[in-house]
Scaffold this motif. Structure first.
Motif, PDB file in Angstrom:
ATOM      1  N   THR A  64       8.321  -9.800 -57.825  1.00 34.54           N
ATOM      2  CA  THR A  64       9.036  -8.712 -58.499  1.00 34.54           C
ATOM      3  C   THR A  64       8.122  -7.520 -58.684  1.00 34.54           C
ATOM      4  O   THR A  64       8.519  -6.371 -58.444  1.00 34.54           O
ATOM      5  CB  THR A  64       9.600  -9.197 -59.859  1.00 34.54           C
ATOM      6  N   TYR A 114       8.927  -3.874 -57.035  1.00 38.04           N
ATOM      7  CA  TYR A 114       9.271  -2.785 -57.949  1.00 38.04           C
ATOM      8  C   TYR A 114       8.068  -1.971 -58.415  1.00 38.04           C
ATOM      9  O   TYR A 114       8.200  -1.152 -59.329  1.00 38.04           O
ATOM     10  CB  TYR A 114      10.055  -3.339 -59.151  1.00 38.04           C
ATOM     11  N   TYR A 131      12.426  -2.617 -62.323  1.00 37.62           N
ATOM     12  CA  TYR A 131      13.255  -3.792 -62.050  1.00 37.62           C
ATOM     13  C   TYR A 131      14.463  -3.835 -63.002  1.00 37.62           C
ATOM     14  O   TYR A 131      15.606  -4.029 -62.568  1.00 37.62           O
ATOM     15  CB  TYR A 131      12.423  -5.064 -62.202  1.00 37.62           C
TER      16      TYR A 131
END
Length: 162
Positions: free
Chosen positions: A121, A125, A147
């Motif tokens: 993640t 992001y 995110y």
């Protein structure tokens, strides 16, 4: 949640974080414990000149404020209060927090940093202009808010684990 992890890597020789602001209006936010009079912007602080350097303290307040500035440059929504609330829930303000017990950790991708972001993640992001390190407080906040904006519209809409 019990947070443990590697030795503090975020400690830097400088006492403040800073970055150049070129043609970007700054928002004056009051400091915790400041009176209304002392927190009010003055003519000298309400509109910094282009090319000025804004310094942020190397602490939770400074990391959030610097992140908000970076986020504003990239159109990522979020408020100080929501970021602060989520950080306290996720890591108690420890930028070196790492979760070694949840399902992500069991799968080999532990949640890391102030807003407990897993590496995939963080990588997806990551916000340009921040360190590519999930333990860097500003990079972690910016990536997590990016995110949250993609998934929930804003970190302001996050009130539990995300």
């Amino acid at each position: 949640m019990t947070a443990s992890g590697p030795p503090r890597r975020f400690g830097r020789s400088r006492l403040v974080r800073s970055f150049a602001v070129a043609g970007v209006a700054a928002v004056a936010l009051p400091l915790f414990g400041a009176s209304a009079a002392s927190a009010a912007p003055t003519a000298a602080t309400s509109a910094p000149a282009a090319g000025t350097v804004t310094a942020y303290p190397d602490n939770l307040d400074g990391w959030i404020r610097e992140s908000l500035s970076v986020m504003a440059q990239h159109g990522i929504p979020g408020s100080y209060d929501s970021i602060h609330r989520n950080i306290l829930r996720e890591s108690s303000g420890n930028p070196q927090a790492i979760n070694l017990w949840d399902s992500n950790a069991m799968a080999g991708t532990p949640s890391k940093g102030l807003l407990q972001v897993i590496d995939p993640t963080f990588q997806a992001y990551h916000v340009p202009g921040t360190a590519f390190d999930p333990f860097d407080p500003v990079a972690n906040i910016a990536a997590a808010c990016n995110y949250a904006a993609d998934r929930y519209g804003s970190i302001d809409n996050v009130f539990g684990a995300y």
